[in-house]
Design an enzyme around this catalytic site. Structure first.
Site, PDB file in Angstrom:
ATOM      1  N   LYS A 101       5.545  -3.833  -0.366  1.00 15.12           N
ATOM      2  CA  LYS A 101       4.818  -3.243  -1.313  1.00 15.12           C
ATOM      3  C   LYS A 101       5.614  -1.764  -1.637  1.00 15.12           C
ATOM      4  CE  LYS A 101       0.736  -1.047  -2.651  1.00 15.12           C
ATOM      5  NZ  LYS A 101      -0.918  -0.973  -2.471  1.00 15.12           N
ATOM      6  N   GLY A 189      -8.583   0.073  -7.250  1.00 17.03           N
ATOM      7  CA  GLY A 189      -9.758   0.257  -8.211  1.00 17.03           C
ATOM      8  C   GLY A 189     -10.951  -0.662  -8.218  1.00 17.03           C
TER       9      GLY A 189
END
Lengths: 262, 67
Positions: A101, A189
């Site tokens: 990532k 989020g």
């Protein structure tokens, strides 16, 4: 129905990817990740604590790499060079592991991605043979460019990392998803289960989250809720929602056969 | 000689120290770790042959919890 998530040629039955940070201890980490059903787990690469006790358990003992697909991240990197350096160390650490990532941050207050550095790092890593899942802003043009560079998944934020603010711009996510030929995952989020369900209903291929689970009062229960929300959202997306009718109702019961006044 | 490990000074009382020997000294035997020496990764297969030099800067890293 086979509805696997395919990333870099490998199939995963779970569309929920989870981080391993912010937990109370390794046993809570493990219990929450088991409850989430996640098969891909992110880890950070940090300096080894020199002088620690030899018998001290490590994250790798808690989450054996044989059971999970590791996704080493570049959290805390603010330049392309630092991110590339970190992931090369990760590849060495994890015996040649290629799936990573990439995140290159812009500032410590917002942790907002620096897309210019992210693009530079992505180019280097793809050329170097990495399978790059890339964290980015919800800018559709940047998302497309990252795909064209050769990233195997594009991961726009729903809102700021660790904010729990949910999906601030579903319209941009829809544009990104519609344009993409690689899996689009929401990364960052998500605050609660409904956020996860909404992201999946929009057509996201998966969701990567950490804080929403780890910082819940009961992380294991929240992990279970997130698993169900991702599955429910995915099924709703595949089922195809009914069209929205603004300003006019449509009765669910027959309009004929009503009894009349005696 | 003197080397730097993760930003800290470390004195070594021998001039012929391999990475493997250093790992033993640091009580890190058997730990999964990756090592960078002066900006270059040292593959695990080279731990037995790479000799440390005075002033070497080492980064020794592992995997920790993160999102």
């Amino acid at each position: 129905m086979n509805d696997d998530l395919i990333i870099a040629g490998k199939n995963y039955s779970s569309r929920l990817l989870v981080g391993t940070g912010k937990y109370k201890d390794f046993s809570e980490t493990r219990a929450a990740i088991d409850a989430s059903g996640a098969q891909i787990v992110t880890v950070a690469i940090r300096r080894t604590n020199i002088g620690q006790h030899a018998g001290e358990p490590s994250l790798l003992d808690c989450l054996p790499p044989e059971e999970f697909t590791y996704l080493p991240n570049t959290a805390g990197c603010y330049s392309a060079d630092d991110a590339v350096r970190t992931l090369r160390l990760a590849r060495e650490l994890l015996d040649g592991h290629k799936l990573v990532k990439l995140e290159v941050l812009g500032d410590p207050k917002t942790l907002y991605p620096n897309v210019i550095e992210t693009i530079a790092a992505a180019k280097t890593l793809v050329k170097d043979g990495f399978d790059v899942m890339v964290y980015t802003s919800d800018d559709p043009i940047i998302a497309k460019q990252l795909e064209e560079i050769g990233c195997c998944a594009v991961m726009p934020l729903a809102s700021l990392i660790g904010s729990g603010m949910g999906i601030l711009n579903p319209w941009n996510l829809e544009i990104i998803i519609e344009n993409a030929k690689v899996p689009v995952l929401v990364d960052a989020g998500v605050g609660t289960a409904s956020d996860a369900a909404i992201a999946m209903e929009l057509g996201c291929a998966g969701i990567l989250m950490n804080t929403a689970i780890a910082v819940a009062k009961n992380p294991v229960l929240m992990a279970s809720a997130m698993k169900k929300a991702v599955e429910a959202g995915r099924e709703a997306f595949l089922a195809g929602r009914m069209p929205k009718k603004l300003y006019s109702a449509s009765p669910s019961s027959p309009v004929a056969g009503l009894i009349t006044a005696a | 000689m003197q080397i730097f490990i993760n930003g800290n000074i470390k004195q070594l009382y021998s001039d012929n120290v391999t990475i493997t020997a250093l790992v033993v000294t640091l009580n890190l035997t058997g730990k999964r770790l990756a090592i960078e020496r002066n900006g270059e990764i040292v593959p695990r297969s080279q731990f037995d042959v790479v000799m440390l030099s005075d002033g070497d800067k080492l980064e020794i890293v592992g995997a920790v919890g993160g999102g």
